[in-house]
Design an enzyme around this catalytic site. Sequence first.
Site, PDB file in Angstrom:
ATOM      1  N   ARG A 145      -1.476  -0.362  -7.977  1.00 24.59           N
ATOM      2  CA  ARG A 145      -1.309   0.420  -9.208  1.00 24.59           C
ATOM      3  C   ARG A 145      -0.322  -0.284 -10.145  1.00 24.59           C
ATOM      4  NH1 ARG A 145      -1.594   5.381  -6.143  1.00 24.59           N
ATOM      5  NH2 ARG A 145      -3.821   5.848  -6.125  1.00 24.59           N
ATOM      6  N   TYR A 200     -15.123  -0.291   8.289  1.00 29.11           N
ATOM      7  CA  TYR A 200     -13.687   0.004   8.460  1.00 29.11           C
ATOM      8  C   TYR A 200     -13.287  -0.189   9.932  1.00 29.11           C
ATOM      9  CZ  TYR A 200      -9.621   3.170   8.822  1.00 29.11           C
ATOM     10  OH  TYR A 200      -8.398   3.731   9.079  1.00 29.11           O
ATOM     11  N   GLY A 244       0.844  -1.196   0.000  1.00 27.32           N
ATOM     12  CA  GLY A 244       0.000   0.000   0.000  1.00 27.32           C
ATOM     13  C   GLY A 244       0.879   1.247   0.000  1.00 27.32           C
ATOM     14  N   GLY A 271      -0.429   4.920  -0.955  1.00 20.90           N
ATOM     15  CA  GLY A 271      -1.469   5.573  -0.146  1.00 20.90           C
ATOM     16  C   GLY A 271      -0.930   6.771   0.617  1.00 20.90           C
TER      17      GLY A 271
HETATM   18  C1  VAH Z   1     -10.552   7.780   7.905  1.00 19.05           C
HETATM   19  N1  VAH Z   1      -8.360   8.855   7.803  1.00 19.05           N
HETATM   20  O1  VAH Z   1     -11.022   8.885   7.846  1.00 19.05           O
HETATM   21  C2  VAH Z   1      -9.054   7.657   8.255  1.00 19.05           C
HETATM   22  C3  VAH Z   1      -8.842   7.504   9.751  1.00 19.05           C
HETATM   23  C4  VAH Z   1      -9.479   8.262  12.056  1.00 19.05           C
HETATM   24  C5  VAH Z   1      -9.654   8.474  10.598  1.00 19.05           C
HETATM   25  O2  VAH Z   1      -9.053   6.195  10.153  1.00 19.05           O
HETATM   26  O3  VAH Z   1     -11.200   6.802   7.684  1.00 19.05           O
END
Ligand code: VAH
Length: 320
Positions: free
Chosen positions: A34, A140, A6, A9
Amino acid sequence: KILIIGACGQIGRELTETLRKIHGRENIIASDMRRAEDIGQDFQPYLQFNVLDRIQLGSILRNYGITQIYHLAAMLSAKGEKNPQQAWTLNMDGLLHVLDASVECGIKKIFWPSSIAVFGPDAQKINCPQVNSSIPSTVYGISKAAGEHWCQYYHQTYGLDIRSLRFPGLISYKALPGGGTTDYAVDIFHSAVAGETFDCFLKADTFLPMMFMEDAIRATLEIMDAPAEEIRIRTSYNLSAMSFSPEQLYSEIREHFPRFKIRYKPDARQQIADSWPCSVNDTRAMMDWGGIPRYDLAAMTREMIEQLSSAKSLKRPADQ
Ligand code: VAH
């Protein structure tokens, strides 16, 4: 040899650059989904690689004599809510492949970023403590919480030396974030420098934990350089530097651009931001291995504006 998964990123670009300065370019293999032909010469040695390809991962580790891995590939919170299955597969299966292949190939040390997104609406909002039986409300966050437990399991069961930090929102000028809920804090600088009005997708008073990328990279190197016995938390350490709201960031930027304008247009990302703590407690990181962050809101704002004003306009890479 170190493999960065990654590498294209937001964290990956800076980490690759920093590690190459320390260890020499040829010792840091950058990899990402990529195509190699889309990657500039300045990023070699580079491998096009999808972490979901477990077979290719094993052969890369063996063929290149990899001894350390920084596994950064993941889909962030906002994009993950639009593609939940894809986010789970990339974030979870990707980590499991890295854990499994690392045991098989005897990888010495691994870094994997978690996030304050592991905390949900039931967590303490202010100064959220390290241990918190909180339920994340994004795919996430679920994948990062599950990933933390897998990291601890692989450490306990196989002695794998994997280290992790719960990053707050990260602000950088070298690479744009993709699909995060804290991305407004990067996009706002591009609008300010371009002299455009900024449409902010969060409400003015949305406080979130944030950190300048230089501090995040330094903390990553600190935890990776620490002796194993100092790493007492094998899920993931809370990490913090500052907390601010869009209106605070806006007024700090106005010190530099008095005519800069903002409009608040909260969208679906507001619910994600509202589910996270406003600030986190990272005493454990400080006690066990960590240093003090160097950038507060004023210093970060000055650096971001200086760098973006002098740099050529940063092309917005395709949404990762
Ligand atoms: C997001 N930048 O916005 C990441 C991060 C705490 C935020 O995990 O998902």
